[in-house]
Design a protein around this motif. Structure first.
Motif, mmCIF file in Angstrom:
data_model
loop_
_atom_site.group_PDB
_atom_site.id
_atom_site.type_symbol
_atom_site.label_atom_id
_atom_site.label_comp_id
_atom_site.label_asym_id
_atom_site.label_seq_id
_atom_site.Cartn_x
_atom_site.Cartn_y
_atom_site.Cartn_z
ATOM 1 N N GLY A 50 0.815 -1.205 0.000
ATOM 2 C CA GLY A 50 0.000 0.000 0.000
ATOM 3 C C GLY A 50 0.852 1.259 0.000
ATOM 4 N N HIS A 51 0.161 2.398 0.098
ATOM 5 C CA HIS A 51 0.807 3.703 -0.015
ATOM 6 C C HIS A 51 0.112 4.685 0.931
ATOM 7 C CE1 HIS A 51 2.800 7.044 -2.065
ATOM 8 N NE2 HIS A 51 1.638 7.656 -2.119
ATOM 9 N N VAL A 52 0.907 5.538 1.590
ATOM 10 C CA VAL A 52 0.371 6.582 2.462
ATOM 11 C C VAL A 52 0.763 7.937 1.875
ATOM 12 C CG1 VAL A 52 0.283 7.517 4.803
ATOM 13 C CG2 VAL A 52 0.645 5.060 4.466
ATOM 14 N N TYR A 53 -0.225 8.827 1.795
ATOM 15 C CA TYR A 53 0.025 10.133 1.180
ATOM 16 C C TYR A 53 -0.502 11.259 2.076
ATOM 17 C CZ TYR A 53 -4.937 10.128 -0.080
ATOM 18 O OH TYR A 53 -6.303 10.112 -0.027
ATOM 19 N N CYS A 54 -0.025 12.471 1.774
ATOM 20 C CA CYS A 54 -0.507 13.676 2.438
ATOM 21 C C CYS A 54 -1.554 14.306 1.521
ATOM 22 C CB CYS A 54 0.641 14.644 2.687
ATOM 23 S SG CYS A 54 0.089 16.195 3.461
ATOM 24 N N ASP A 55 -2.756 14.429 2.028
ATOM 25 C CA ASP A 55 -3.864 15.038 1.282
ATOM 26 C C ASP A 55 -3.735 16.552 1.445
ATOM 27 O OD1 ASP A 55 -6.248 15.911 0.229
ATOM 28 O OD2 ASP A 55 -7.518 14.765 1.596
ATOM 29 N N GLY A 71 7.852 7.300 6.390
ATOM 30 C CA GLY A 71 7.854 7.209 7.851
ATOM 31 C C GLY A 71 6.469 7.139 8.471
ATOM 32 N N ALA A 72 5.407 7.198 7.660
ATOM 33 C CA ALA A 72 4.055 7.044 8.209
ATOM 34 C C ALA A 72 3.896 5.626 8.742
ATOM 35 C CB ALA A 72 3.013 7.330 7.130
ATOM 36 N N THR A 73 3.062 5.461 9.746
ATOM 37 C CA THR A 73 2.865 4.161 10.370
ATOM 38 C C THR A 73 1.454 3.656 10.102
ATOM 39 O OG1 THR A 73 4.360 4.884 12.126
ATOM 40 C CG2 THR A 73 3.102 2.897 12.534
ATOM 41 N N VAL A 74 1.362 2.376 9.717
ATOM 42 C CA VAL A 74 0.076 1.716 9.482
ATOM 43 C C VAL A 74 0.076 0.378 10.213
ATOM 44 C CG1 VAL A 74 -0.280 2.778 7.211
ATOM 45 C CG2 VAL A 74 0.856 0.558 7.369
ATOM 46 N N LYS A 75 -1.110 -0.226 10.319
ATOM 47 C CA LYS A 75 -1.189 -1.591 10.842
ATOM 48 C C LYS A 75 -2.344 -2.304 10.159
ATOM 49 C CE LYS A 75 -4.141 -0.739 14.835
ATOM 50 N NZ LYS A 75 -4.294 -0.860 16.268
ATOM 51 N N LEU A 76 -2.276 -3.614 10.161
ATOM 52 C CA LEU A 76 -3.314 -4.456 9.579
ATOM 53 C C LEU A 76 -4.027 -5.183 10.707
ATOM 54 C CD1 LEU A 76 -4.574 -5.929 7.026
ATOM 55 C CD2 LEU A 76 -2.867 -7.680 7.455
ATOM 56 N N GLU A 77 -5.346 -5.180 10.645
ATOM 57 C CA GLU A 77 -6.129 -5.863 11.667
ATOM 58 C C GLU A 77 -7.243 -6.654 11.000
ATOM 59 O OE1 GLU A 77 -6.969 -3.872 15.628
ATOM 60 O OE2 GLU A 77 -8.958 -3.850 14.685
ATOM 61 N N LEU A 118 -4.485 3.685 9.280
ATOM 62 C CA LEU A 118 -3.440 4.644 9.632
ATOM 63 C C LEU A 118 -3.215 4.641 11.134
ATOM 64 C CD1 LEU A 118 -4.753 7.603 7.455
ATOM 65 C CD2 LEU A 118 -2.734 6.206 6.986
ATOM 66 N N VAL A 119 -1.958 4.768 11.550
ATOM 67 C CA VAL A 119 -1.638 4.867 12.968
ATOM 68 C C VAL A 119 -1.133 6.270 13.280
ATOM 69 C CG1 VAL A 119 -0.211 3.975 14.854
ATOM 70 C CG2 VAL A 119 -1.157 2.399 13.148
ATOM 71 N N LYS A 120 -0.054 6.693 12.585
ATOM 72 C CA LYS A 120 0.462 8.046 12.839
ATOM 73 C C LYS A 120 1.289 8.541 11.664
ATOM 74 C CE LYS A 120 4.336 6.307 15.485
ATOM 75 N NZ LYS A 120 4.894 6.069 16.783
ATOM 76 N N CYS A 126 0.956 17.576 8.470
ATOM 77 C CA CYS A 126 0.036 16.676 7.756
ATOM 78 C C CYS A 126 -0.182 15.428 8.604
ATOM 79 C CB CYS A 126 0.623 16.313 6.386
ATOM 80 S SG CYS A 126 -0.563 15.479 5.320
ATOM 81 N N ASN A 127 -0.930 15.585 9.689
ATOM 82 C CA ASN A 127 -1.152 14.451 10.586
ATOM 83 C C ASN A 127 -2.614 14.274 10.992
ATOM 84 O OD1 ASN A 127 -1.473 16.538 12.361
ATOM 85 N ND2 ASN A 127 0.263 16.003 13.669
ATOM 86 N N ASP A 128 -3.509 14.930 10.271
ATOM 87 C CA ASP A 128 -4.944 14.796 10.530
ATOM 88 C C ASP A 128 -5.436 13.597 9.705
ATOM 89 O OD1 ASP A 128 -7.574 15.211 11.171
ATOM 90 O OD2 ASP A 128 -7.842 16.959 9.875
ATOM 91 N N PRO A 129 -5.749 12.472 10.360
ATOM 92 C CA PRO A 129 -6.132 11.294 9.574
ATOM 93 C C PRO A 129 -7.459 11.500 8.846
ATOM 94 C CG PRO A 129 -6.410 10.865 11.915
ATOM 95 C CD PRO A 129 -5.797 12.226 11.784
#
Length: 188
Positions: A50-55, A71-77, A118-120, A126-129
Motif C-alpha cells: 500500500g501507499h500513504v500520502y498527504c492530502d 515514515g508514516a505508520t500503518v497496521k493491519l487488523e 493509519l496509525v500516525k 500533515c497528521n490529521d487522519p
C-alpha cells in the motif's frame, strides 16, 4: 483365436489403465490450480502492499499535488465477521521513502474482515487522519477465487491542517467544482 483374444484383452487393460491415470493426473492438476487444501491454510503467506500520502487539499482523495509520507505508520487488523474478535493484528509498519509499505501475513482469514489503517504521521503539518471509517480492506484468503500472494490495499492519507492555495486550480482542472455546483450539498 485364443491368441487374438489375449491380445485384445491386454489392449483393453492398457486403454483402461491409461484412461484412469490420465483422469487422476487431470484431477490432481485441477486441485492444485484451485489452491491449497483447507488443511494447509495456516501456512498461506500474503504480502499486503500500500501507499500513504498527504492530502494537501483536504478532499480525502489523491490529487496531482498530494505528497507521499515516508515514515508514516500503518497496521493491519482482521476481525471475525460474526463476533468482531481480532483474529490477526500486524505489528505497526513504517512506510518507506516514497510512502509505500509492505505487510507480511501468514495464515488464511476467510472468516474475517481485514483492514489496513493509519496509525500516525511523522509530519506535524500533515497528521490529521482521514475519517476513521476510511480503511483499506484487503482479502486474505484464496478460498474465494482471488489467487496469488500479493494483495494491494487502497491508498490511505493524512490531511494537511489547511489546504494549499493551488488546490482550487487542481480541483477545477479535475472538474470537482463543476460537480459540486451541479450536485449542490450532495457533493459536500
Amino acid at each position: 483365436m485364443a491368441k487374438a483374444s489375449v491380445i485384445s484383452l491386454v489392449s483393453l487393460f492398457i486403454c483402461i489403465f491409461s484412461s484412469l491415470s490420465f483422469a487422476y493426473a487431470s484431477a490432481s492438476a485441477s486441485a492444485s490450480a484451485l489452491g491449497p487444501s483447507p488443511s494447509s491454510n495456516q501456512q498461506m503467506r500474503f504480502e499486503v502492499l500500500g501507499h500513504v500520502y498527504c492530502d494537501t487539499c483536504r478532499v480525502e482523495f489523491e490529487t496531482s499535488i498530494s505528497e507521499p509520507i515516508p515514515g508514516a505508520t500503518v497496521k493491519l487488523e482482521c476481525r471475525n465477521r460474526t463476533d468482531e474478535k481480532i483474529t490477526y493484528q500486524s505489528p505497526e509498519i513504517t512506510a518507506g521513502d516514497k510512502g509505500n509499505y509492505k505487510i507480511q501475513v501468514t495464515g488464511d482469514y476467510e472468516e474475517s474482515d481485514c483492514d489496513v489503517m493509519l496509525v500516525k504521521s511523522p509530519r506535524a503539518d500533515c497528521n490529521d487522519p482521514t475519517e476513521e471509517w476510511r480503511k483499506a480492506r484487503v482479502v486474505l484468503t484464496t478460498l474465494d477465487g482471488v489467487s496469488g500472494e500479493i494483495r494491494f490495499a487502497n491508498n490511505l492519507g493524512f490531511k494537511k491542517k489547511e489546504a494549499l492555495p493551488e488546490c482550487t486550480k487542481v480541483l477545477t482542472e479535475m472538474g470537482y467544482f463543476e460537480l459540486q455546483k451541479e450536485l449542490g450539498n450532495e457533493a459536500a
